[in-house]
Every structure is written in C-alpha cells, then in structure tokens.
Design an enzyme around this catalytic site. Structure first.
Site, PDB file in Angstrom:
ATOM      1  N   LYS A 177      -6.299   8.554   0.855  1.00 49.96           N
ATOM      2  CA  LYS A 177      -7.557   7.820   0.638  1.00 49.96           C
ATOM      3  C   LYS A 177      -7.540   6.471   1.349  1.00 49.96           C
ATOM      4  O   LYS A 177      -8.463   6.131   2.083  1.00 49.96           O
ATOM      5  CB  LYS A 177      -7.769   7.601  -0.863  1.00 49.96           C
ATOM      6  N   ASN A 178      -6.492   5.688   1.102  1.00 44.10           N
ATOM      7  CA  ASN A 178      -6.494   4.317   1.614  1.00 44.10           C
ATOM      8  C   ASN A 178      -6.229   4.227   3.120  1.00 44.10           C
ATOM      9  O   ASN A 178      -6.291   3.140   3.689  1.00 44.10           O
ATOM     10  CB  ASN A 178      -5.507   3.449   0.826  1.00 44.10           C
ATOM     11  N   CYS A 229     -12.849  -6.961 -10.403  1.00 41.65           N
ATOM     12  CA  CYS A 229     -12.881  -5.570 -10.837  1.00 41.65           C
ATOM     13  C   CYS A 229     -11.895  -5.417 -11.978  1.00 41.65           C
ATOM     14  O   CYS A 229     -11.262  -6.385 -12.392  1.00 41.65           O
ATOM     15  CB  CYS A 229     -12.587  -4.620  -9.690  1.00 41.65           C
ATOM     16  N   ARG A 246      -9.430 -10.316  -7.308  1.00 37.22           N
ATOM     17  CA  ARG A 246      -9.461  -9.759  -5.957  1.00 37.22           C
ATOM     18  C   ARG A 246     -10.417 -10.478  -5.001  1.00 37.22           C
ATOM     19  O   ARG A 246     -11.392  -9.891  -4.520  1.00 37.22           O
ATOM     20  CB  ARG A 246      -9.776  -8.260  -6.019  1.00 37.22           C
ATOM     21  N   ASP A 250       0.257   0.588  -6.867  1.00 35.27           N
ATOM     22  CA  ASP A 250      -0.531   1.793  -7.137  1.00 35.27           C
ATOM     23  C   ASP A 250       0.272   2.891  -7.836  1.00 35.27           C
ATOM     24  O   ASP A 250      -0.281   3.939  -8.176  1.00 35.27           O
ATOM     25  CB  ASP A 250      -1.137   2.347  -5.834  1.00 35.27           C
ATOM     26  N   ARG A 309     -12.337   9.096  -8.016  1.00 39.58           N
ATOM     27  CA  ARG A 309     -12.414   8.186  -6.862  1.00 39.58           C
ATOM     28  C   ARG A 309     -11.220   8.402  -5.940  1.00 39.58           C
ATOM     29  O   ARG A 309     -11.332   8.178  -4.727  1.00 39.58           O
ATOM     30  CB  ARG A 309     -12.392   6.729  -7.340  1.00 39.58           C
TER      31      ARG A 309
HETATM   32  N1  EPU Z   1      -5.937 -11.317  -2.166  1.00 38.71           N
HETATM   33  C1  EPU Z   1      -6.412 -12.608  -2.084  1.00 38.71           C
HETATM   34  N2  EPU Z   1      -7.272 -12.935  -1.073  1.00 38.71           N
HETATM   35  C2  EPU Z   1      -7.681 -12.012  -0.163  1.00 38.71           C
HETATM   36  C3  EPU Z   1      -7.199 -10.692  -0.251  1.00 38.71           C
HETATM   37  C4  EPU Z   1      -6.322 -10.373  -1.272  1.00 38.71           C
HETATM   38  O1  EPU Z   1      -6.057 -13.467  -2.900  1.00 38.71           O
HETATM   39  O2  EPU Z   1      -8.480 -12.383   0.725  1.00 38.71           O
HETATM   40  C5  EPU Z   1      -4.973 -10.951  -3.229  1.00 38.71           C
HETATM   41  C6  EPU Z   1      -5.503  -9.894  -4.180  1.00 38.71           C
HETATM   42  O3  EPU Z   1      -6.311 -10.444  -5.200  1.00 38.71           O
HETATM   43  C7  EPU Z   1      -4.210  -9.267  -4.691  1.00 38.71           C
HETATM   44  C8  EPU Z   1      -3.288  -9.338  -3.469  1.00 38.71           C
HETATM   45  O4  EPU Z   1      -3.852 -10.337  -2.623  1.00 38.71           O
HETATM   46  O5  EPU Z   1      -3.689 -10.059  -5.718  1.00 38.71           O
HETATM   47  C9  EPU Z   1      -3.143  -8.058  -2.668  1.00 38.71           C
HETATM   48  O6  EPU Z   1      -4.416  -7.468  -2.478  1.00 38.71           O
HETATM   49  P1  EPU Z   1      -4.805  -6.610  -1.202  1.00 38.71           P
HETATM   50  O7  EPU Z   1      -5.835  -7.332  -0.425  1.00 38.71           O
HETATM   51  O8  EPU Z   1      -3.567  -6.168  -0.488  1.00 38.71           O
HETATM   52  O9  EPU Z   1      -5.485  -5.362  -1.893  1.00 38.71           O
HETATM   53  P2  EPU Z   1      -6.680  -4.528  -1.260  1.00 38.71           P
HETATM   54  O10 EPU Z   1      -6.538  -4.520   0.200  1.00 38.71           O
HETATM   55  O11 EPU Z   1      -7.958  -4.961  -1.859  1.00 38.71           O
HETATM   56  C10 EPU Z   1      -5.423  -2.239  -1.176  1.00 38.71           C
HETATM   57  C11 EPU Z   1      -5.633  -0.864  -1.751  1.00 38.71           C
HETATM   58  C12 EPU Z   1      -5.386  -0.896  -3.262  1.00 38.71           C
HETATM   59  C13 EPU Z   1      -3.952  -1.382  -3.489  1.00 38.71           C
HETATM   60  C14 EPU Z   1      -3.725  -2.748  -2.833  1.00 38.71           C
HETATM   61  C15 EPU Z   1      -2.302  -3.242  -2.918  1.00 38.71           C
HETATM   62  C16 EPU Z   1      -7.279   0.045  -0.238  1.00 38.71           C
HETATM   63  C17 EPU Z   1      -8.667   0.509  -0.011  1.00 38.71           C
HETATM   64  N3  EPU Z   1      -6.993  -0.441  -1.441  1.00 38.71           N
HETATM   65  O12 EPU Z   1      -6.359  -3.091  -1.837  1.00 38.71           O
HETATM   66  O13 EPU Z   1      -5.533   0.440  -3.724  1.00 38.71           O
HETATM   67  O14 EPU Z   1      -3.698  -1.486  -4.873  1.00 38.71           O
HETATM   68  O15 EPU Z   1      -4.083  -2.671  -1.428  1.00 38.71           O
HETATM   69  O16 EPU Z   1      -1.430  -2.345  -2.336  1.00 38.71           O
HETATM   70  O17 EPU Z   1      -6.446   0.127   0.664  1.00 38.71           O
HETATM   71  C18 EPU Z   1      -5.942   2.125  -5.314  1.00 38.71           C
HETATM   72  O18 EPU Z   1      -5.897   2.952  -4.398  1.00 38.71           O
HETATM   73  O19 EPU Z   1      -5.930   2.443  -6.538  1.00 38.71           O
HETATM   74  C19 EPU Z   1      -6.001   0.704  -4.992  1.00 38.71           C
HETATM   75  C20 EPU Z   1      -6.437  -0.210  -5.857  1.00 38.71           C
END
Ligand code: EPU
Length: 422
Positions: free
Chosen positions: A22-23, A117, A122, A305, A397
């Site tokens: 998915k990701n 969320c 996030r 995850d 999802r």
């Molecule tokens: N963060 C910030 N600022 C930003 C971006 C992130 O503070 O601009 C923080 C977030 O709040 C969090 C940390 O950095 O505390 C890491 O977040 P990240 O941005 O890496 O998460 P994401 O990209 O939104 C993806 C996956 C998630 C997975 C996380 C961590 C996708 C579509 N989603 O989310 O997947 O948990 O990386 O590995 O790739 C899931 O599949 O169930 C899922 C939630």
C-alpha cells in the site's frame, strides 16, 4: 456496517500470498501526475486507500481506472484542476502526496491540510519547508495549503526529522525542478527506494534512495511508466505475528525478506522460526513465546506499523514485554480493547508494559485505526470463544480481504453485516 466474527485458538497451516505494498503504491500513483502519458501500475492491492487515491486523480482530471490488481492512469486530455479537496484528504492523509507533483508539473497546488488523526497530530511542516526551499510560495488559507512556483529550483534541504511521505513529496517535486537537489536526513524506508526506482524509470536522475542522503538531478519532463509494485512488508509482518500468536506453520508467498529484517530479528528472538524459501518466507511457531523489548524507529528500526500486531502476540507470551512507541504520540488505542479481551497491559508515557497471560477471551471490540484493527484480529485468533471486530472499514484501508487470507490457512473468521450503530 461490516464486522468480522472470529472463533479463536486454531493453529494456522498453509500458504498466504502477500500482496503489493500500500505505502509504495500510493506515492507511485501520485507520481503519475509528473508525466502527461498513460501509466500502468501492477500488483496493486485491492484497498480502500487505492480507491481514494484513484478518486483523487480523477478529481484532478486524470482518468484513473482500477481493475485490481492493475491501476491505469490515462493520458492527460484536458485541463488539470490542481486541487485536493478536504473531502478526499480527510479520508486519507497520503493525499498530501499530490502536493509536490502538482506544484512541480503545473506550477500550482491547492491541497487541504490533513489535520490530526487517530494516531497523532501528524503535521506536514517538513513537506512545506522543503517546497519553500525549492522556491515555491506557500500560504495557508481556509484550511488549504496553496503552493505556487513558475519553476521549482534545486536546493539543499535538511529534514529536521525523518518523514516518509515528506521525503517522497520532495523527491517527486525535485525530479522536475531546474538543477540539482540534495535531501539530507531522509527516510530510508523501502517504499522511498521503490518510488525512486519508478521515478528513475520515468527518466529522473535520483541517487541515494534508501540512504539518508538523496541527490536528485532535475529534468524538464518525465515519461509515463509500467511497473509492478513491491510486496507489502507490513501485511507480511502482520501474518508473521498472527502465526506467532496462535502457532502453526505458514508459507508467505512473495514476502519481502530483506525489507522485514527488523521484524524477523525481533520475532526470532521471541522464539519463532522464520526462514527464506526462495522468493518466499516460511514462518513457524511451535514453542511458547518469549517476551521482547521493542522500540519503534524509522527504517531500519522496528516499524511503528507493526507495533500493535507485535503487542497482540506479546499478550500471550511467557513473561513481561516492553513496547515503546517513538514515532506517533497516540498509537496505543488498541490497548484498552486488548485489555477487554483479558490482556494485562499498562501504559506509562510512550511505553506499554505487557504481562503475558495464558490465554485471551473473545469479546466484542472496536477497531480505531488500521494497524490497531490488525492487532484485534490477531487477538481474536488467539482468544478462546468468539470475537467480533467492529468498524472493519479501518482494516479495509490497508488489508486486501484479510479474512479470506486467514481463512485460507485454517482460521475461523468471517465477514458479516452488523445491524445497528457501528
Ligand atoms: N512529522 C512532522 N512533520 C512533518 C512530517 C512528519 O513532525 O512534516 C512527524 C510525524 O508527526 C511523525 C513522524 O514525523 O511523528 C514520522 O511521520 P512520517 O511523515 O514518516 O509518516 P507519514 O509519512 O505520514 C508513513 C506511512 C505510515 C507510517 C509512517 C511511519 C504512508 C502513506 N504512510 O506516514 O503508514 O506509519 O510513515 O513509518 O506511507 C499505515 O500504513 O498504517 C501508516 C500509518
């Protein structure tokens, strides 16, 4: 509203096919916006998030057609409306992945702010800071981010923290910027590497994906692609934890062994047998489960995850486990539900202390987010008696008909329609 009914305590035996990631699929679908031609993504799992992304691409003006396991995104014919509305972003935070491609390719993007969320606040400040460094003018109005630039320009960007979708958004934007971009402190997840592979196939010049420094030579235009997405390490990891919890011996077809190294190491430490078998993975658990200490961390650390699924397994381990969550501040929503099934868990700040019990007991429980739902399914498989997992839409999802895959290895699990409130 759909729910799952599970009758627990049956060993799992047989073969499960692991689907596409998915990701990885979500950012790659957004990358179709970087080219005008017709792109094709294969091995795409049948998931609600894929439907939502395809709906978003159609809203933007691209004809995305899902014929699982293939998604075809038609060539651009008319005007693109570079806008991701609240209604779609609300359903799926990954919609923010259109921001980079839209501003790079069309000079403007208007994307709803995702908001918090279930698992945490996030924010997307790192995405915005990076786009600004590439020359985009950014403002926030009425809950929307508006980013504009005639042409993005390469820059050196140092992320304050590792963000998966942040790294992906900037990699896509930089691929069409003028000049060279260096991204420092990047996320090293396999899905970031996979996106870079596709972008390079489209004609981009990206080096270093999978390490913490990625260098991108910008291009004037990119070609469409035809690509089969990598296997889903978290889906595979969920089935490993299920076998770990209930016992059994299962072949996971196409499980991505290398991407799962941190999970494999932890679960071998708990007493599971996990071996590579050609392109597949054999997982077995015959002995009792030993407790573990695990702290979530960006790849190659233990994935956040997988934290909820590991916890469900540790509920029936022999001894005390400590699971510490460092990525999201509110990712223990499964704990009260697991406790209702007889688990002994206490949460102290960001650590869950899990005292293993001999068995869980079936109950009616409620899913709160995607991975929390998966942990409740695992708990249901190990519990005595009947478990009903409500709000299965969270599960849909990210898991492609999980009940069929589990039933295929001997679990007693079925989907049914629950009357009354969810
Ligand atoms: N963060 C910030 N600022 C930003 C971006 C992130 O503070 O601009 C923080 C977030 O709040 C969090 C940390 O950095 O505390 C890491 O977040 P990240 O941005 O890496 O998460 P994401 O990209 O939104 C993806 C996956 C998630 C997975 C996380 C961590 C996708 C579509 N989603 O989310 O997947 O948990 O990386 O590995 O790739 C899931 O599949 O169930 C899922 C939630």
């Amino acid at each position: 509203m759909d729910a799952l009914r599970i009758r627990g305590a049956t060993r799992l035996e047989g073969t499960i096919h692991v689907g596409g990631a998915k990701n990885a699929a979500l950012p790659i679908l957004c990358a179709t916006l970087l080219s005008d031609g017709q792109s094709r993504l294969r091995n795409v799992p049948r998931l609600r998030d894929i439907e939502t992304t395809s709906a978003l691409l159609r809203f933007l003006g691209r004809n995305a057609v899902v014929t699982s396991p293939v998604v075809e995104v038609g060539a651009a014919t008319g005007e693109i409306r570079p806008e991701a509305p609240y209604e779609l972003v609300r359903q799926m935070r990954a919609s923010v992945l259109v921001l980079g491609p839209l501003v790079a390719r069309y000079g403007r993007a208007k994307v709803s702010l995702p908001g918090g969320c279930a698992i945490g606040a996030r924010p997307i400040d790192q995405h915005l800071k990076g786009l600004e460094a590439l020359g985009a003018r950014i403002r926030v109005e009425h809950g929307y981010v508006i980013a504009e630039a005639r042409r993005l320009r390469g820059a050196e960007i140092v992320f304050d923290l590792q963000t998966v979708t942040g790294t992906e958004n900037l990699m896509m934007a930089a691929a069409l910027a003028k000049g060279r971009t260096t991204l420092v402190n990047c996320a090293r997840e396999p899905e970031v590497e996979e996106l870079a592979r596709v972008l390079n196939r489209m004609g981009a010049h990206i080096e270093g994906a999978g390490t913490d420094t990625i260098v991108i030579g910008g291009c004037d235009e990119l070609e469409p692609f035809d690509h089969a997405v990598i296997a889903d390490r978290i889906e595979a990891g969920t089935f490993i934890a299920a076998v770990g919890a209930v016992g059994g011996n299962v072949l996971l077809e196409q499980a991505p062994f290398d991407d799962l190294e941190p999970v494999v190491a932890k679960l071998r430490g708990a007493g599971m047998e996990i071996e590579r078998e050609g392109e597949h993975m054999r997982v077995a658990r015959e002995r009792t489960i030993s407790p573990v200490k695990a702290t979530t961390a960006p790849h190659p650390g233990f994935p956040t995850d997988m934290q909820a699924q590991l916890m469900a397994m540790m509920c029936v381990a022999q001894g005390q486990s400590v699971l510490t969550e460092t990525i999201f501040e509110n990712r223990f929503m499964h704990v009260p539900e697991l406790c209702r099934m007889g688990a002994r868990i206490e949460v102290h700040n960001n650590a869950a202390i899990v005292d293993g019990v001999p068995r869980l007991s079936g109950a009616s429980v409620m899913a709160t987010d995607l991975r929390a739902s998966a942990s409740l399914v695992i708990a249901g498989l190990v519990a005595e008696g009947e478990t009903v997992v409500r709000r299965v839409y969270h599960l849909d999802r990210g898991y492609d008909r999980i009940e069929r895959k589990l039933a295929g290895v001997g679990a007693t699990i079925e989907r049914f329609t629950l009357e009354g409130p969810p």
